[in-house]
Design a protein around this motif. Structure first.
Motif, PDB file in Angstrom:
ATOM      1  N   ASP A 173       7.757   2.974   6.442  1.00 39.95           N
ATOM      2  CA  ASP A 173       8.493   3.677   7.379  1.00 39.95           C
ATOM      3  C   ASP A 173       8.246   5.447   6.278  1.00 39.95           C
ATOM      4  OD1 ASP A 173       8.325   2.794   9.377  1.00 39.95           O
ATOM      5  OD2 ASP A 173      10.870   2.836   9.495  1.00 39.95           O
ATOM      6  N   ARG A 174       8.738   5.059   5.131  1.00 36.85           N
ATOM      7  CA  ARG A 174       9.065   6.096   3.496  1.00 36.85           C
ATOM      8  C   ARG A 174       7.337   6.472   3.957  1.00 36.85           C
ATOM      9  NH1 ARG A 174       9.031   3.548  -2.255  1.00 36.85           N
ATOM     10  NH2 ARG A 174       8.132   1.605  -1.637  1.00 36.85           N
ATOM     11  N   PHE A 175       6.096   6.244   4.026  1.00 42.22           N
ATOM     12  CA  PHE A 175       5.084   5.975   3.801  1.00 42.22           C
ATOM     13  C   PHE A 175       4.108   7.097   5.681  1.00 42.22           C
ATOM     14  CE2 PHE A 175       4.994   3.446   0.909  1.00 42.22           C
ATOM     15  CZ  PHE A 175       5.402   4.539  -0.384  1.00 42.22           C
ATOM     16  N   ASP A 176       5.254   7.143   6.292  1.00 42.00           N
ATOM     17  CA  ASP A 176       4.537   7.845   7.663  1.00 42.00           C
ATOM     18  C   ASP A 176       4.039   8.918   7.712  1.00 42.00           C
ATOM     19  OD1 ASP A 176       6.881   9.346   7.690  1.00 42.00           O
ATOM     20  OD2 ASP A 176       8.292   8.196   8.935  1.00 42.00           O
ATOM     21  N   PHE A 177       4.262  10.422   7.360  1.00 42.96           N
ATOM     22  CA  PHE A 177       2.982  10.952   6.466  1.00 42.96           C
ATOM     23  C   PHE A 177       2.049  10.845   6.119  1.00 42.96           C
ATOM     24  CE2 PHE A 177       3.607  10.058   1.924  1.00 42.96           C
ATOM     25  CZ  PHE A 177       3.267  10.494   1.544  1.00 42.96           C
ATOM     26  N   THR A 192       0.822  -1.149   0.160  1.00 40.58           N
ATOM     27  CA  THR A 192       0.509  -0.319  -0.540  1.00 40.58           C
ATOM     28  C   THR A 192       0.937   1.176   0.317  1.00 40.58           C
ATOM     29  OG1 THR A 192      -1.984  -1.371   0.806  1.00 40.58           O
ATOM     30  CG2 THR A 192      -1.707   1.297   1.812  1.00 40.58           C
ATOM     31  N   VAL A 193       0.128   2.461  -1.052  1.00 41.98           N
ATOM     32  CA  VAL A 193       1.841   3.424  -1.153  1.00 41.98           C
ATOM     33  C   VAL A 193       0.668   4.696  -0.289  1.00 41.98           C
ATOM     34  CG1 VAL A 193       2.654   2.538  -2.517  1.00 41.98           C
ATOM     35  CG2 VAL A 193       0.848   3.680  -3.459  1.00 41.98           C
ATOM     36  N   ALA A 194      -0.828   4.448  -0.232  1.00 44.96           N
ATOM     37  CA  ALA A 194      -1.165   5.590  -0.245  1.00 44.96           C
ATOM     38  C   ALA A 194      -1.497   5.241   1.209  1.00 44.96           C
ATOM     39  CB  ALA A 194      -2.482   6.587  -0.812  1.00 44.96           C
ATOM     40  N   MET A 195      -3.225   4.789   1.129  1.00 38.60           N
ATOM     41  CA  MET A 195      -4.086   4.157   1.977  1.00 38.60           C
ATOM     42  C   MET A 195      -4.878   3.356   1.209  1.00 38.60           C
ATOM     43  SD  MET A 195      -7.156   7.193   2.135  1.00 38.60           S
ATOM     44  CE  MET A 195      -8.534   7.167   0.189  1.00 38.60           C
ATOM     45  N   ASP A 196      -6.037   2.255   2.178  1.00 34.98           N
ATOM     46  CA  ASP A 196      -6.920   1.717   1.829  1.00 34.98           C
ATOM     47  C   ASP A 196      -8.130   2.592   2.492  1.00 34.98           C
ATOM     48  OD1 ASP A 196      -5.303  -0.919   0.804  1.00 34.98           O
ATOM     49  OD2 ASP A 196      -4.805  -1.686   2.375  1.00 34.98           O
ATOM     50  N   PHE A 197      -8.658   1.799   2.035  1.00 32.59           N
ATOM     51  CA  PHE A 197     -10.662   2.963   2.342  1.00 32.59           C
ATOM     52  C   PHE A 197     -11.336   1.497   2.122  1.00 32.59           C
ATOM     53  CE2 PHE A 197     -14.846   5.218   1.223  1.00 32.59           C
ATOM     54  CZ  PHE A 197     -14.974   5.463   3.451  1.00 32.59           C
ATOM     55  N   GLY A 198     -12.488   1.248   3.240  1.00 28.98           N
ATOM     56  CA  GLY A 198     -13.907   1.058   3.371  1.00 28.98           C
ATOM     57  C   GLY A 198     -14.646   1.484   4.206  1.00 28.98           C
ATOM     58  N   ARG A 199     -15.692   1.570   3.545  1.00 30.16           N
ATOM     59  CA  ARG A 199     -16.879   1.571   4.024  1.00 30.16           C
ATOM     60  C   ARG A 199     -17.900   0.276   4.669  1.00 30.16           C
ATOM     61  NH1 ARG A 199     -20.659   6.330   3.254  1.00 30.16           N
ATOM     62  NH2 ARG A 199     -22.579   5.850   2.910  1.00 30.16           N
ATOM     63  N   ILE A 200     -18.374   0.626   5.670  1.00 29.21           N
ATOM     64  CA  ILE A 200     -19.830  -0.145   6.739  1.00 29.21           C
ATOM     65  C   ILE A 200     -20.606   0.803   7.015  1.00 29.21           C
ATOM     66  CG2 ILE A 200     -20.366  -2.237   7.463  1.00 29.21           C
ATOM     67  CD1 ILE A 200     -17.372  -2.862   8.079  1.00 29.21           C
ATOM     68  N   THR A 201     -22.527   0.034   5.577  1.00 24.43           N
ATOM     69  CA  THR A 201     -23.330   0.731   6.425  1.00 24.43           C
ATOM     70  C   THR A 201     -24.331  -0.041   7.306  1.00 24.43           C
ATOM     71  OG1 THR A 201     -23.022   2.407   4.513  1.00 24.43           O
ATOM     72  CG2 THR A 201     -25.222   1.930   5.382  1.00 24.43           C
ATOM     73  N   PHE A 202     -24.148   0.259   8.513  1.00 27.56           N
ATOM     74  CA  PHE A 202     -24.889  -0.727   9.134  1.00 27.56           C
ATOM     75  C   PHE A 202     -26.588  -0.505   9.226  1.00 27.56           C
ATOM     76  CE2 PHE A 202     -21.209  -0.395  11.043  1.00 27.56           C
ATOM     77  CZ  PHE A 202     -20.642  -1.741  11.198  1.00 27.56           C
ATOM     78  N   PRO A 203     -27.589  -1.364   9.130  1.00 25.53           N
ATOM     79  CA  PRO A 203     -28.685  -1.180   9.324  1.00 25.53           C
ATOM     80  C   PRO A 203     -29.559   0.509   9.694  1.00 25.53           C
ATOM     81  CG  PRO A 203     -29.004  -3.336   9.392  1.00 25.53           C
ATOM     82  CD  PRO A 203     -26.842  -3.272   9.579  1.00 25.53           C
ATOM     83  N   ASP A 204     -29.160   0.536  11.048  1.00 26.95           N
ATOM     84  CA  ASP A 204     -29.339   1.413  11.404  1.00 26.95           C
ATOM     85  C   ASP A 204     -29.018   2.730  11.099  1.00 26.95           C
ATOM     86  OD1 ASP A 204     -26.709   1.717  12.809  1.00 26.95           O
ATOM     87  OD2 ASP A 204     -27.284   0.765  14.432  1.00 26.95           O
ATOM     88  N   GLU A 221       6.425  -0.758  18.262  1.00 31.07           N
ATOM     89  CA  GLU A 221       6.893   0.200  18.650  1.00 31.07           C
ATOM     90  C   GLU A 221       6.324   1.406  17.781  1.00 31.07           C
ATOM     91  OE1 GLU A 221      10.361  -0.970  21.007  1.00 31.07           O
ATOM     92  OE2 GLU A 221       9.228  -2.157  22.011  1.00 31.07           O
ATOM     93  N   GLY A 222       7.501   1.970  17.727  1.00 38.35           N
ATOM     94  CA  GLY A 222       7.143   2.952  16.459  1.00 38.35           C
ATOM     95  C   GLY A 222       6.174   3.360  16.045  1.00 38.35           C
ATOM     96  N   ILE A 223       5.610   2.856  16.219  1.00 38.10           N
ATOM     97  CA  ILE A 223       3.861   3.361  15.116  1.00 38.10           C
ATOM     98  C   ILE A 223       2.861   3.342  16.430  1.00 38.10           C
ATOM     99  CG2 ILE A 223       1.729   1.724  14.074  1.00 38.10           C
ATOM    100  CD1 ILE A 223       4.112   0.012  12.192  1.00 38.10           C
ATOM    101  N   VAL A 224       2.983   2.876  17.574  1.00 37.83           N
ATOM    102  CA  VAL A 224       2.179   3.232  18.370  1.00 37.83           C
ATOM    103  C   VAL A 224       2.732   4.132  19.000  1.00 37.83           C
ATOM    104  CG1 VAL A 224       1.619   2.368  20.649  1.00 37.83           C
ATOM    105  CG2 VAL A 224       1.849   1.071  18.913  1.00 37.83           C
ATOM    106  N   ALA A 225       4.100   4.688  19.099  1.00 42.58           N
ATOM    107  CA  ALA A 225       4.445   6.308  19.604  1.00 42.58           C
ATOM    108  C   ALA A 225       4.628   6.561  19.327  1.00 42.58           C
ATOM    109  CB  ALA A 225       5.956   5.581  20.010  1.00 42.58           C
ATOM    110  N   ALA A 226       4.475   7.183  17.519  1.00 40.26           N
ATOM    111  CA  ALA A 226       3.828   7.824  16.784  1.00 40.26           C
ATOM    112  C   ALA A 226       2.574   8.869  16.727  1.00 40.26           C
ATOM    113  CB  ALA A 226       4.277   7.646  15.333  1.00 40.26           C
ATOM    114  N   PHE A 227       1.427   7.211  17.196  1.00 34.68           N
ATOM    115  CA  PHE A 227      -0.048   7.305  16.868  1.00 34.68           C
ATOM    116  C   PHE A 227      -0.091   8.072  18.011  1.00 34.68           C
ATOM    117  CE2 PHE A 227      -0.519   5.330  12.922  1.00 34.68           C
ATOM    118  CZ  PHE A 227      -1.736   6.266  12.276  1.00 34.68           C
TER     119      PHE A 227
END
Length: 157
Positions: free
Chosen positions: A71-75, A46-58, A103-109
């Protein structure tokens, strides 16, 4: 009226993020994968993002955004995390060498947001997968976080 909630799915390279997106979407998926080049076991990344949508009945709608794992896409992490309700850190429990990356991802988020998150251990069915307690003990910044097993390929876990 639609009520939209946003969850970000992140984790190290090849932890199962795109597979998770492809298997858990009911409405549609957008993926931005490109070939990784020769010499890699994984053919696409993946170079940018994945996107998905879930619509629930309510009328509730869940938008799932998947981050790139390299890491090169961490921006993209900060861009995708804007307005999120929380996030999921996918981690391949059989690849200890990726734990420092996690660990690095968790620290960044955690630096970007105080939103709640969960660690989901993929490939938990493999013999070489560490137990959830061992995963917790091998990664900083997750002592207070729920850790669950996750089969990225299936709704049932």
């Amino acid at each position: 009226m639609e009520r939209v909630f946003k969850i970000v799915v992140t984790g190290p390279f090849n932890s199962g993020k795109t597979t998770f997106h492809q298997r858990h979407q009911r409405d549609h998926v957008v993926a931005t994968e490109r070939k990784t080049g020769s010499g890699r076991k994984k053919c696409n990344t993946t170079v940018a993002m994945d996107f998905g949508r879930i619509t629930f009945p309510d009328g509730y709608v869940l938008h799932l955004y998947g981050t790139p794992g390299q890491d090169r896409f961490d921006f993209m992490w900060e861009i995708l995390s804007e307005g999120m309700l929380g996030y999921v850190v996918l981690l391949d429990g059989s690849k200890r060498e990726t734990f420092s990356e996690a660990e690095g991802i968790v620290a960044a988020f955690r630096a970007m947001s105080d939103k709640p998150f969960v660690v989901a251990v993929t490939r938990a069915d493999r013999k070489d997968c560490l137990s959830l307690d061992k995963v917790r003990n091998n990664i900083d910044h997750i002592a207070d976080v729920d850790i669950v097993r996750c089969d990225a390929r299936s709704w049932a876990t």
